[in-house]
Write an enzyme that holds these catalytic residues in place. Structure first.
Site, PDB file in Angstrom:
ATOM      1  N   THR A 287      14.273 -65.042 -46.879  1.00 11.23           N
ATOM      2  CA  THR A 287      13.248 -64.091 -46.481  1.00 11.23           C
ATOM      3  C   THR A 287      13.812 -62.671 -46.469  1.00 11.23           C
ATOM      4  O   THR A 287      14.994 -62.489 -46.216  1.00 11.23           O
ATOM      5  CB  THR A 287      12.780 -64.481 -45.062  1.00 11.23           C
ATOM      6  OG1 THR A 287      12.086 -65.714 -45.164  1.00 11.23           O
ATOM      7  CG2 THR A 287      11.879 -63.453 -44.438  1.00 11.23           C
TER       8      THR A 287
ATOM      9  N   ARG B 115       1.548 -75.047 -44.714  1.00  8.07           N
ATOM     10  CA  ARG B 115       2.432 -74.590 -43.624  1.00  8.07           C
ATOM     11  C   ARG B 115       2.628 -73.065 -43.674  1.00  8.07           C
ATOM     12  O   ARG B 115       2.839 -72.474 -44.731  1.00  8.07           O
ATOM     13  CB  ARG B 115       3.780 -75.303 -43.741  1.00  8.07           C
ATOM     14  CG  ARG B 115       4.816 -74.901 -42.696  1.00  8.07           C
ATOM     15  CD  ARG B 115       5.740 -73.818 -43.194  1.00  8.07           C
ATOM     16  NE  ARG B 115       6.869 -73.600 -42.296  1.00  8.07           N
ATOM     17  CZ  ARG B 115       7.704 -72.575 -42.381  1.00  8.07           C
ATOM     18  NH1 ARG B 115       7.535 -71.674 -43.313  1.00  8.07           N
ATOM     19  NH2 ARG B 115       8.710 -72.456 -41.550  1.00  8.07           N
TER      20      ARG B 115
ATOM     21  N   GLY C 196       4.883 -69.950 -41.780  1.00  8.33           N
ATOM     22  CA  GLY C 196       6.063 -69.735 -40.937  1.00  8.33           C
ATOM     23  C   GLY C 196       5.883 -68.604 -39.946  1.00  8.33           C
ATOM     24  O   GLY C 196       4.767 -68.175 -39.642  1.00  8.33           O
ATOM     25  N   ASP C 197       6.996 -68.120 -39.455  1.00  2.37           N
ATOM     26  CA  ASP C 197       6.978 -67.066 -38.425  1.00  2.37           C
ATOM     27  C   ASP C 197       6.761 -65.680 -39.005  1.00  2.37           C
ATOM     28  O   ASP C 197       6.245 -64.785 -38.317  1.00  2.37           O
ATOM     29  CB  ASP C 197       8.315 -67.071 -37.666  1.00  2.37           C
ATOM     30  CG  ASP C 197       9.486 -66.814 -38.603  1.00  2.37           C
ATOM     31  OD1 ASP C 197       9.585 -67.515 -39.636  1.00  2.37           O
ATOM     32  OD2 ASP C 197      10.290 -65.901 -38.335  1.00  2.37           O
TER      33      ASP C 197
ATOM     34  N   THR D 299      14.513 -63.841 -39.672  1.00  5.60           N
ATOM     35  CA  THR D 299      14.675 -64.792 -40.772  1.00  5.60           C
ATOM     36  C   THR D 299      15.285 -66.066 -40.207  1.00  5.60           C
ATOM     37  O   THR D 299      16.141 -65.996 -39.333  1.00  5.60           O
ATOM     38  CB  THR D 299      15.564 -64.245 -41.894  1.00  5.60           C
ATOM     39  OG1 THR D 299      15.813 -65.301 -42.833  1.00  5.60           O
ATOM     40  CG2 THR D 299      16.894 -63.711 -41.385  1.00  5.60           C
ATOM     41  N   GLY D 300      14.833 -67.199 -40.696  1.00 11.93           N
ATOM     42  CA  GLY D 300      15.393 -68.440 -40.176  1.00 11.93           C
ATOM     43  C   GLY D 300      14.350 -69.527 -40.167  1.00 11.93           C
ATOM     44  O   GLY D 300      13.295 -69.399 -40.810  1.00 11.93           O
TER      45      GLY D 300
ATOM     46  N   GLY E 227      11.460 -71.044 -39.301  1.00  9.55           N
ATOM     47  CA  GLY E 227      10.286 -70.401 -38.717  1.00  9.55           C
ATOM     48  C   GLY E 227       9.690 -71.078 -37.503  1.00  9.55           C
ATOM     49  O   GLY E 227       9.249 -70.406 -36.562  1.00  9.55           O
TER      50      GLY E 227
HETATM   51  N1  ASP Z   1      11.424 -67.650 -41.530  1.00 13.50           N
HETATM   52  C1  ASP Z   1      10.956 -68.097 -42.805  1.00 13.50           C
HETATM   53  C2  ASP Z   1       9.952 -69.195 -42.588  1.00 13.50           C
HETATM   54  O1  ASP Z   1      10.192 -70.072 -41.762  1.00 13.50           O
HETATM   55  C3  ASP Z   1      12.019 -68.600 -43.696  1.00 13.50           C
HETATM   56  C4  ASP Z   1      13.167 -67.643 -43.923  1.00 13.50           C
HETATM   57  O2  ASP Z   1      13.508 -66.858 -43.054  1.00 13.50           O
HETATM   58  O3  ASP Z   1      13.735 -67.674 -45.004  1.00 13.50           O
HETATM   59  O4  ASP Z   1       8.962 -69.210 -43.258  1.00 13.50           O
END
Ligand code: ASP
Length: 443
Positions: A309, A337, A339-340, A360-361, A363
Site C-alpha cells: 500500500t 473485502r 481493508g482499512d 499500511t498492514g 487491514g
Molecule cells: N492495509 C492494506 C489492506 O489491508 C494492505 C496494505 O497495507 O498493503 O487492505
C-alpha cells in the site's frame, strides 16, 4: 569552573506518607568519583519524604551550579531549602504541565544550561512523509537493481510532493500528486501494481483527508479508475458523501472527469504470480482441512506477507495537514473485502489540531483498532508526542497478532514512522528539502 546541573522532581502525592528511605536509594555511582568536570545533567526523583536529603547529597557533590526543579504542582517550597544549603548559584522552580514533560525533549541541557524548547536549536521540521508498504522486506531477498528502483520511485514521489509544497500548494494537492506517482509505479500495491483478488480481479481502495476542514473522501472496490486517489479527492470535493464503492464510485469518477482505463491496465506478472502462489496454498489448506489451524487469530491467513500500500502525509506552508492512502488491498481477498485504507480513522486520518496518519498492514487489525484515529486521540487527549502515540498504536496491533506500520506527521512537523514488520518502504523530506529514504528495519 562552574558546574551546572538540573534536578527533575516529580512529586507523587501517594509517596508523601512513604517510609523515609536513605537518600542514596537507587543511586548507581557517586559523583565524588567523577574526575572530569560535570557540565550538566538531570536527576529524576520520584518525590517522597527523602528529597531533602537527596538534594543535599547532590549539591554537596556537584560543587555548585544552577538548580532547576520541574514540578507538577509548581510550588517553589524547595527554593528556600536549597538556598539555605548555599551550594548553588541559583534556584528556580518551573511548573510542568504533565509528568510526561519531564521525559520529553521540551527541556534539555545545552552548553551547561537548561534550555526550554523555545530556545532550542530548531529540530528538523518535516513537510512530507511517505510509505510504500510494510512487510517481510529483507535485504537478503532484494537485488541491488530492485532496491535502487524502489529508492528511485520513493524519491520521485517525495520530490513531487515537496515541489508542490514549495510552490505554495496545499497539503491536499501535495499528497494527491505524490500518491499518483506511486500508483503509476508497478512496484507498489496501488494503481498499476495492485494485487489480485481471489477471483483474479484488481479491486482498489483509496482515501484522502483534509486536516483543516476534516473533509474526507474515499473509494473502495474500484476496478477501472487509473488513479483511485483522485477519485477519492473528487468524492471529498464534488459530492456530499465521504465514501463510494464499486460501480457507483466508478460512475461518479467518470462523471467527474477522472481517467478511466480498461481493467487489464492493472495486470502485472508479479502480482499474478503472487495470486497463483496464494491459491496454491489455499487449495493445500482445504485438502488438509481436518487438521488445518488458521495462522491468524482472525482465522484468515496473511497471504501476501509483503504489503505494498502507498501513503503520504504532508504539512503545507499554511500549516495545514493532509493524509492520503491508496491500495490494491491484500492478495487473494474475497467477497468484496475492503481493508482499512479507505476507512477514515482506521487507515487514514488528518486533523490540523493533532496529526496526519496513513497506515499500511493487515487491514482487519487496523480497522478493529481504529489505528489512525487512535493515534490522533492519544495526542489530543493524553498529550503524547507523535512518536509515543505511534509506538502505542503499533503495539496494540502487534498484541492482537496483526502486523504493519504507519506514517504520521504532526502539526509542528514532527514525524513518526513505526512498524512491527521486517521493513517498510518509507521516506521523509524536511522543510529545507532534505530527502531520506529507508527500507529495512535496521536502516
Ligand atoms: N492495509 C492494506 C489492506 O489491508 C494492505 C496494505 O497495507 O498493503 O487492505
Amino acid at each position: 569552573m562552574i558546574i551546572r546541573f538540573v534536578t527533575c522532581l516529580l512529586l507523587l502525592c501517594s509517596c508523601l506518607h512513604a517510609q523515609r528511605r536513605p537518600a542514596s536509594a537507587g543511586i548507581i555511582g557517586d559523583t565524588a568519583d567523577i574526575q572530569t568536570p560535570v557540565k550538566g545533567g538531570f536527576v529524576l526523583m520520584g518525590g517522597s519524604t527523602s528529597v531533602d536529603d537527596a538534594f543535599k547529597w547532590m549539591l554537596e557533590r556537584s560543587g555548585g551550579g544552577d538548580v532547576v526543579i520541574l514540578r507538577a504542582t509548581g510550588t517553589d517550597a524547595y527554593n528556600s531549602y536549597i538556598d539555605e544549603l548555599g551550594k548553588s548559584n541559583s534556584i528556580e522552580t518551573l511548573k510542568i504541565d504533565s509528568r510526561n514533560m519531564a521525559n520529553n525533549d521540551r527541556w534539555y541541557v545545552g552548553n551547561g544550561r537548561l534550555v526550554k524548547s523555545d530556545n532550542m536549536l530548531p529540530k528538523e521540521k518535516y513537510v512530507m512523509v511517505i510509505h510504500g508498504g510494510a512487510g517481510t522486506i529483507l535485504k537478503k531477498n532484494m537485488t541491488p537493481e530492485k532496491e535502487a528502483a524502489y529508492r528511485a520511485a520513493l524519491k520521485e514521489a517525495l520530490t513531487t510532493g515537496y515541489q508542490a509544497i514549495q510552490a505554495g500548494k496545499s497539503s491536499i494537492d501535495a499528497v494527491e500528486a505524490t500518491i499518483r506517482v506511486l500508483e503509476d509505479c508497478p512496484l507498489f500495491n496501488a494503481g498499476k501494481g495492485a494485487v489480485f483478488t481471489h477471483d483474479g480481479r484488481n479491486e482498489m481502495d483509496a482515501a484522502i483527508m483534509n486536516g483543516k476542514t476534516l473533509e474526507a473522501g474515499a473509494v473502495a472496490g474500484v476496478t477501472n479508475i487509473k488513479n483511485p486517489i483522485s477519485a477519492a479527492r473528487a468524492v471529498m470535493e464534488k459530492s456530499e458523501h465521504v465514501m463510494m464503492t464499486g460501480p457507483g464510485a466508478e460512475q461518479f469518477a467518470k462523471d467527474a472527469g477522472i481517467e478511466i482505463v480498461d481493467p487489464k491496465y492493472f495486470w502485472t506478472k508479479e502480482r499474478w504470480d503472487g495470486l497463483q502462489q496464494a491459491l496454491k496454498e489455499d487449495s493445500m489448506k482445504s485438502k488438509l482441512d481436518h487438521s488445518y489451524q488458521p495462522a491468524g487469530k482472525l482465522g484468515i491467513e496473511n497471504h501476501d506477507n509483503k504489503f505494498g500500500t502507498v501513503g503520504a502525509v504532508a504539512l503545507d506552508k499554511a500549516g495545514n495537514l493532509a493524509a492520503a492512502t491508496s491500495t490494491g488491498g491484500m492478495t487473494n481477498k474475497k467477497y468484496g473485502r475492503i481493508g482499512d485504507s479507505p476507512i477514515i480513522g482506521a487507515g487514514t486520518y488528518a486533523n490540523n489540531k493533532t496529526v496526519a496518519v496513513s497506515c499500511t498492514g493487515w487491514g482487519e487489525f487496523y480497522i478493529r483498532n481504529v489505528v489512525a484515529y487512535d493515534l490522533s486521540a492519544l495526542i489530543a487527549y493524553k498529550g503524547l508526542s507523535v512518536e509515543e502515540a505511534g509506538k502505542t498504536v503499533i503495539a496494540k496491533v502487534d498484541a492482537m497478532g496483526g502486523d504493519g506500520g504507519l506514517i504520521a506527521l504532526d502539526k509542528d512537523g514532527n514525524a513518526a514512522l513505526p512498524f512491527n514488520t521486517d521493513g517498510m518502504y518509507r521516506g521523509t523530506v524536511t522543510a529545507d528539502g532534505k530527502i531520506e529514504i529507508h527500507i529495512y528495519k535496521e536502516d
